[in-house]
Every structure is written in C-alpha cells, then in structure tokens.
Design a protein around this motif. Structure first.
Motif, PDB file in Angstrom:
ATOM      1  N   SER A 177       0.840  -1.206   0.000  1.00  0.00           N
ATOM      2  CA  SER A 177       0.000   0.000   0.000  1.00  0.00           C
ATOM      3  C   SER A 177       0.868   1.246   0.000  1.00  0.00           C
ATOM      4  CB  SER A 177      -0.904   0.044   1.246  1.00  0.00           C
ATOM      5  OG  SER A 177      -1.659  -1.128   1.377  1.00  0.00           O
TER       6      SER A 177
ATOM      7  N   ARG B 245      -4.954   8.063   4.304  1.00  0.00           N
ATOM      8  CA  ARG B 245      -5.419   7.647   2.973  1.00  0.00           C
ATOM      9  C   ARG B 245      -4.590   6.442   2.556  1.00  0.00           C
ATOM     10  NH1 ARG B 245      -7.126   6.415  -1.839  1.00  0.00           N
ATOM     11  NH2 ARG B 245      -7.146   7.914  -3.578  1.00  0.00           N
TER      12      ARG B 245
ATOM     13  N   VAL C  43      -3.835   3.490  -0.536  1.00  0.00           N
ATOM     14  CA  VAL C  43      -4.000   2.978  -1.899  1.00  0.00           C
ATOM     15  C   VAL C  43      -3.362   1.597  -1.918  1.00  0.00           C
ATOM     16  CG1 VAL C  43      -3.547   3.351  -4.347  1.00  0.00           C
ATOM     17  CG2 VAL C  43      -3.866   5.324  -2.833  1.00  0.00           C
TER      18      VAL C  43
ATOM     19  N   ASN D  81      -1.197  -3.827 -11.616  1.00  0.00           N
ATOM     20  CA  ASN D  81      -1.997  -2.898 -10.827  1.00  0.00           C
ATOM     21  C   ASN D  81      -2.125  -1.576 -11.577  1.00  0.00           C
ATOM     22  OD1 ASN D  81      -2.224  -4.173  -7.835  1.00  0.00           O
ATOM     23  ND2 ASN D  81      -0.261  -4.721  -8.764  1.00  0.00           N
TER      24      ASN D  81
ATOM     25  N   ILE E  49      -3.771   2.239 -11.917  1.00  0.00           N
ATOM     26  CA  ILE E  49      -4.488   3.431 -11.450  1.00  0.00           C
ATOM     27  C   ILE E  49      -4.778   4.266 -12.677  1.00  0.00           C
ATOM     28  CG2 ILE E  49      -4.375   5.533 -10.071  1.00  0.00           C
ATOM     29  CD1 ILE E  49      -2.468   4.113  -8.183  1.00  0.00           C
TER      30      ILE E  49
ATOM     31  N   LYS F 289      -1.511  10.972 -10.248  1.00  0.00           N
ATOM     32  CA  LYS F 289      -0.926   9.713 -10.745  1.00  0.00           C
ATOM     33  C   LYS F 289       0.600   9.765 -10.765  1.00  0.00           C
ATOM     34  CE  LYS F 289      -2.968   9.591 -14.744  1.00  0.00           C
ATOM     35  NZ  LYS F 289      -3.576  10.917 -14.656  1.00  0.00           N
TER      36      LYS F 289
ATOM     37  N   THR G 287       0.311   3.608 -13.902  1.00  0.00           N
ATOM     38  CA  THR G 287      -0.624   4.739 -13.809  1.00  0.00           C
ATOM     39  C   THR G 287      -0.971   5.153 -15.228  1.00  0.00           C
ATOM     40  OG1 THR G 287       1.193   6.343 -13.708  1.00  0.00           O
ATOM     41  CG2 THR G 287       0.362   5.499 -11.621  1.00  0.00           C
TER      42      THR G 287
ATOM     43  N   VAL H 210      -6.836  -0.704  -9.477  1.00  0.00           N
ATOM     44  CA  VAL H 210      -6.595  -0.261  -8.102  1.00  0.00           C
ATOM     45  C   VAL H 210      -7.589   0.830  -7.743  1.00  0.00           C
ATOM     46  CG1 VAL H 210      -4.913   0.771  -6.528  1.00  0.00           C
ATOM     47  CG2 VAL H 210      -4.164  -0.883  -8.230  1.00  0.00           C
ATOM     48  N   GLU H 211      -7.580   1.925  -8.521  1.00  0.00           N
ATOM     49  CA  GLU H 211      -8.531   3.016  -8.320  1.00  0.00           C
ATOM     50  C   GLU H 211      -8.724   3.755  -9.629  1.00  0.00           C
ATOM     51  OE1 GLU H 211      -7.692   5.643  -5.091  1.00  0.00           O
ATOM     52  OE2 GLU H 211      -7.584   4.054  -3.570  1.00  0.00           O
ATOM     53  N   ARG H 212      -9.892   4.374  -9.759  1.00  0.00           N
ATOM     54  CA  ARG H 212     -10.171   5.224 -10.912  1.00  0.00           C
ATOM     55  C   ARG H 212     -10.337   6.649 -10.395  1.00  0.00           C
ATOM     56  NH1 ARG H 212     -14.047   2.728 -12.526  1.00  0.00           N
ATOM     57  NH2 ARG H 212     -13.224   1.599 -14.344  1.00  0.00           N
ATOM     58  N   TRP H 213      -9.441   7.529 -10.833  1.00  0.00           N
ATOM     59  CA  TRP H 213      -9.479   8.902 -10.342  1.00  0.00           C
ATOM     60  C   TRP H 213     -10.096   9.813 -11.392  1.00  0.00           C
ATOM     61  CZ3 TRP H 213      -3.738   8.828  -8.298  1.00  0.00           C
ATOM     62  CH2 TRP H 213      -3.677   7.984  -7.176  1.00  0.00           C
TER      63      TRP H 213
ATOM     64  N   ASP I 241     -12.459  12.154  -6.774  1.00  0.00           N
ATOM     65  CA  ASP I 241     -11.700  10.925  -6.985  1.00  0.00           C
ATOM     66  C   ASP I 241     -10.282  11.269  -7.416  1.00  0.00           C
ATOM     67  OD1 ASP I 241     -13.808   9.267  -6.317  1.00  0.00           O
ATOM     68  OD2 ASP I 241     -14.596   9.266  -8.353  1.00  0.00           O
TER      69      ASP I 241
END
Length: 657
Positions: A7, A20, A22, A30, A32, A40, A621, A638-641, A646
């Motif tokens: 993380s 926070r 991630v 992975n 992002i 990013k 990224t 992993v995440e969508r910003w 976001d």
C-alpha cells in the motif's frame, strides 16, 4: 527475494482526519487510471522518497500542503515493513522517518519519528544483503560501495523517462547517478560478488604496501654510492681503532664488506689493540680522501658551468628563432607583391612601370628563403641538445651524491662526528663507535638478498598473486557477457509483443552508454537515440526494464525488489486536448490503431507475468481506461481517479483559501 508494495499511505496535516490508503496486489498488473492533475505521477516520487531518496520530488502545492507524512507498506517473505517519511516543508528533504517491521502491521492513525534516514538505509542495505565494500577501492569516481538505492534505476519509469530516446533508466540523466549505475553493473549482473569485492579491497591494500616497500628499497639502493663510502669509512675507523687487522679491499662486494662489519661489531671495546701503523695509514687515507674530494669538486664545477652555458644556449636559440619568425612575417609581403607584379616591371601599388621593381622583389624573396633555411636547420638541433642536457644533469646528480658521501666519510674518519673528539681512542669512545656501527649494520642488512624488506616483498607478491586468481578480470568479463546475452535475448522476446517498428531486429544492451544498440536489416548498428518514433522508444524501455527484472528474479545473485512502476506509458498514443477543445478528457477517445498499440503494452506485461510465474509486481498509472486493458487477465484496477473527489488527495484534506 520477495519485496512487494502492499500500500501507499498518506497522513493529513488536518486534525481529526484518518490516513489515505492505496492498496495493490502482488501478482497483478496494478492499474491506477484517471484524468490529468489527479496525482498519478506522484506515485513514483512518494515510493522513492520513502525508500530514502536524497531529495523530495513529490509535487508541491496540493499534495505536499495536504500531507504531513508519506508512507509505503511493503510485503516481504512472511512479514511486513512500513516505511514513513515526514513531509519536508521548505527543505529539500528531511531525515525524520518512521519504521515498523512485523509479521502483520496495523496501520497507526498518527505517525511520530522513531528513526533516521541513515538508519533506514542501513536496515535496507542489510535486508538486501548489499556489500559494504567499495566497488573499486583504487578509484574515487562514483565507485563507493553498492547500495539498494542504486537499484531504484531498474524499478521506476516516470513520465519523463518511459519514452525517452536518450535516457533509459531512472535518474540516469545526471552525471553522478549515470556513472555510479555504470560502475554498479558488474555487481548487479553477479559478475562481481562480495567475495570479489573483499579480494579487491585486500588486493588494493596489499598493492599499496608493496609500492611502499618498493619505494623504500629503491630509496635505499639509490644512495648506494653514499653507502659504499660509509661502509668503507666504518672499516677504516675500525682498523684505526685496532678492532681489525684486515685491509679495506674495494674489490669486495657490498655484502662481503657488511659481513666484515658484522664480525667486527661482535667484539667488545676491550678487544681493541691500537697499532701505530694503522693510525698513520688512517691519516694517509684522509689525505687521499681530501684529494678525491677536490677532484670531484672540480669536476662538479665544470659540469655546473657547462649546464649554465647549455641553458643560456637553449634560451638564446629560442630568442633567435623568434627573431627569425619576426623577419619572416615582415618579408612575407614581398612574395605576395611578386605575384601581383607583372613581368614588365609594373608596380602593384601605382600600376606604373618602374625600373628595378622585379630585381628588388627578387632580393627580398631570396632573403626569405635564407631565413626559412636557417629556421629549418634549427629544427634538427633540439633533439640531440636535449639528450646532452639530460646527460649533464645526470652527471651533476651523480657527482653531488659522491661528493656528499666522501665528505661524510671524511667527517667520520677525522673524528668530528664522535661524541667527544678527544676520546676517540678511549674505551668509551670505541664502545660508542661499536654501538653506532651496529645500528648502521641493521640498516645495511635490510637491503640484502635475504633481508626483511625483500622477504616482505616476496610474501606480498605471493598474496597478491593468490588474490589475483579471485579477482579474475577475464572471468568477470565472461560473466558480464553471459548475463547481458540473456538480457538481450529477453528484450527481443518481449519487444515482439509490443508496438515496435522492427521487433525482430537483434538488440544489444551497452553498459558503458546505458543504452540499447539495434542491428537493422542492412547490418548497421543503430543506437536508441538514432531510432525514430516515441512508440519505438516506449517499447524498448518497457522491454528492457522487464528483461532486467526477469534476470534479477531468475538468474541474479543480488536481491532486488520485485516490482516495477510505469507512469503513463500510453502518453505516446493518448491524444492531448487542444486549448480550444470543448470535449472533456473523459470524452476523448483513442483511435483504433493507437488503441491496439496501447493494448499491446498490457498484453506484453500479462505474458511477462505468466512467463516469470508472477514473481514480479507491475504498477501502471494510466489515462487509458478499462475498455483498453480490461480484458487482460492479469490486470487489476486499483482506483479510478475521475470526477470531483476521486483523486490521490481527498477534497476534505485541502485547505480552502
């Protein structure tokens, strides 16, 4: 070695807000994904900062204004490691860090300093079993001991590097990092092991000792003329004092003369027996020595005079040559005028006919030829002259040494250096003489064939030869070639799955240039910077980094973290909005051809993970969304910003106004 990123963690400066997190998967690609200015490109600087970088390159303003601490949780074999580092404020970086190591770590809500940057570096160097010996102890040019920090070059591909024609590795765009990385390669490739480094260190130390011994021996031998006179003086005084009846024989070798002294020094002062004839012989010898001193002094005076004259001659030759050059420069205009003047005597200035113009110019040109001839003849003089000057200077040195030796012998034999001149022939004076002579003999013995210095030198040479068999440079080169051959092969295998223009062309990694060389179909070798198209550069970057990771995890002998991070590799294909565009970034679509090229990146990474049995963690990224990489089996979102809240930094962390 297993060293994954579990993380990335951020702690806010605002009170009453939690950290926070991630989180990443160990055996996945992975991803992002998100829009611009969402954080990013801060992922690599945050991880690098927590791993002990020299300065903080995390973007300022939003991220650094909002965060008090940055942290990374690593997964090791059977345990976890949390490394956190304080936001540096107005400083370039800070040494305040927090470290926690356990089987399973519970993330703390608040962070306080419990260690320093230097201590964390020591922990990580030990964790990765880095040698604490210098790569090249004889060099001061970026050849310090290897560090885990040197291997960051193989882990990170930030946005400014991932498709760069000139720079292949992270931070290799600076001279210091570039040269250190070049020096580290034999160690990174397993050609130079800690055992070899230890042998090199010992070898360097022994060579320095050997050089000192050689200088000592040479220094002693360089004063051989003085020593010959000194030994002769000791023997003459011993005879004068009645300690021996042997006559001094100049034909005897130096070692034989020293042996005579050794037999004399074993006597006691009571063993002396003065003989009148010996004392008279000593006086006669002193007269001869003074005559020899005068002869050498006269010879030295003649040499000094000749040396002075030769120096004056060399100086005057230089002045004469300069004067010839001045005359040549002044007369050169005459040859130019002669080319301008016609055969009928027309003056080149007024264009009128004058009698004698041609004759006058001929005289000047002839003068130039004579001067040039004189200057040319001078060029043959200096070589022989300089040799003769060197001979004279050598003779001056020899005569000076011999004159000093004779004067020392005169002082000794005349009794001026004894502690009390008028006690020369007393038992106390003889005892003092024997003591001084014994000390000198110990020095003489040091340069004999079986001397301590010679024995030490022989021992050092044997140890140097034995260590040389460990530090076998040809074997090191062979191992480097074998390792780079494997890496070259893997680069070619990976590049075939990427959007490269000529994926079948052989590739060679060049250590001294930190770049690739590609052999084209015509047989010419093209360096990476000579190959056009950012898509080619991107493909070779990805293939090279993955190939090195495959080498480290399968064949390498050095422990290297098994993760790699690529920051926005699709930037080569992703369309950039114009300033006048009314489309949002979410509405911009990638053309089908470019979409396929971007898909190849993730397909190649997926194949790489399967080929390496998922021993490497990949983090990407991206601007590109799931419609491009969603079908790749190893991909993990992993995440969508995207959208207003976001991003890497939550909106509530940011202080308004």
């Amino acid at each position: 070695m297993k060293f994954y990123i579990d993380s990335i963690l951020l702690w806010p400066k605002k009170a009453n807000l939690t950290y926070r997190r991630v989180k990443f998967e160990p055996d996945k690609i992975n991803i992002i994904t998100g829009a611009s200015r969402t954080g990013k490109s801060a992922i690599i600087p945050i991880i690098d900062y927590c791993l002990g970088s020299g300065k903080c390159t995390i973007p300022v303003d939003t991220i650094r204004n909002a965060c008090a601490w940055f942290g990374v949780l690593f997964s090791l074999e059977g345990e976890q490691l949390l490394l956190c580092r304080r936001e540096p404020g107005n400083q370039m970086a800070t040494g305040d860090m927090f470290i926690l190591r356990n089987k399973e770590i519970i993330i703390p809500e608040t962070i306080e300093t419990n260690t320093t940057l230097a201590e964390v570096k020591n922990v990580l160097n030990e964790l990765f079993s880095m040698s604490f010996l210098d790569l090249d102890p004889a060099s001061n040019n970026f050849s310090s001991h290897p560090s885990y920090r040197d291997f960051m070059a193989f882990l990170f591909q930030p946005q400014n590097i991932v498709a760069n024609a000139d720079v292949l590795f992270y931070k290799a765009d600076t001279t210091e990092h570039r040269q250190k990385l070049i020096n580290i390669f034999p160690y990174a490739l397993g050609a130079v092991t800690p055992k070899v480094l230890a042998a090199r260190q010992e070898l360097d130390k022994l060579k320095k000792q050997r050089d000192r011994l050689l200088r000592d021996i040479q220094t002693i031998k360089d004063v051989s003329e003085g020593w010959k006179q000194e030994v002769a003086g000791w023997l003459a005084q011993a005879k004068d004092m009645g300690l021996t009846t042997d006559h001094f024989n100049e034909c005897l070798s130096f070692d034989d003369q020293v042996q005579q002294l050794e037999s004399i020094v074993e006597k006691a002062e009571t063993d002396t027996q003065l003989v009148a004839s010996n004392i008279k012989d000593s006086s006669a010898e002193l007269v001869e020595l003074r005559k020899e001193e005068q002869d050498i002094a006269s010879q030295l005076f003649a040499l000094q005079k000749r040396h002075t004259e030769m120096l004056q001659l060399r100086n005057s030759m230089g002045q004469y040559e300069e004067s010839l050059q001045v005359q040549l420069q002044r007369l050169e205009i005459s040859t130019w005028l002669k080319t301008l003047s016609g055969p009928d005597g027309i003056c080149p200035f007024c264009n009128s006919a004058h009698s004698g113009v041609t004759e006058e110019l001929d005289v000047l040109c002839q003068a130039i030829e004579k001067i040039e001839q004189s200057a040319g003849n001078m060029q043959n003089i200096p070589a022989a002259f300089e040799r003769e000057l060197q001979v004279v200077e050598t003779e001056i040195g020899y005569c000076t040494e011999k004159l000093n030796a004779i004067r020392n012998r005169i002082r000794e034999e005349s009794g001026r250096n004894t502690f009390i001149s008028n006690k020369k022939y007393t038992l106390a004076g003889i005892a003092h003489f024997l003591g001084r002579m014994e000390a000198s003999i110990q020095t003489f013995q040091r340069v004999g064939k079986n001397s301590d210095l010679e024995n030490q030198l022989i021992d050092l040479e044997d140890r140097i030869r034995n260590l040389g068999s460990i530090v076998h440079e040809s074997e090191i080169r062979r191992k480097i070639e074998a390792s780079t051959k494997y890496i070259n092969q893997k680069i070619v295998e990976i590049i075939k799955n990427l959007d490269a223009e000529h994926p079948d062309n052989p590739v060679e990694f060049i250590i001294k240039d930190l770049t690739l060389k590609v052999k084209n179909t015509s047989g010419r070798d093209d360096y990476l910077w000579e190959i056009g198209s950012a898509s080619n550069w991107l493909a070779y970057h990805i293939a090279t980094i993955l190939a090195f990771q495959q080498f480290f995890q399968t064949r390498g002998s050095v422990a290297v973290p098994n993760f790699v991070i690529f920051d926005q590799p699709s930037q080569v294909y992703f369309p950039q909005r114009s300033r006048n565009s009314t489309l949002s970034e979410d509405d911009v679509q990638i053309a089908d051809e470019d979409k396929q090229a971007v898909q190849k990146i993730f397909i190649a990474m997926d194949k790489f993970l399967h080929d390496t049995q998922k021993d490497v963690q990949i983090i990407v990224t991206e601007h590109a969304d799931e419609d491009i990489w969603g079908d790749v089996s190893s991909s993990h979102l992993v995440e969508r910003w995207r959208g207003s809240n976001d991003k890497l930094i939550p909106a509530e962390w940011i202080t308004q106004g």
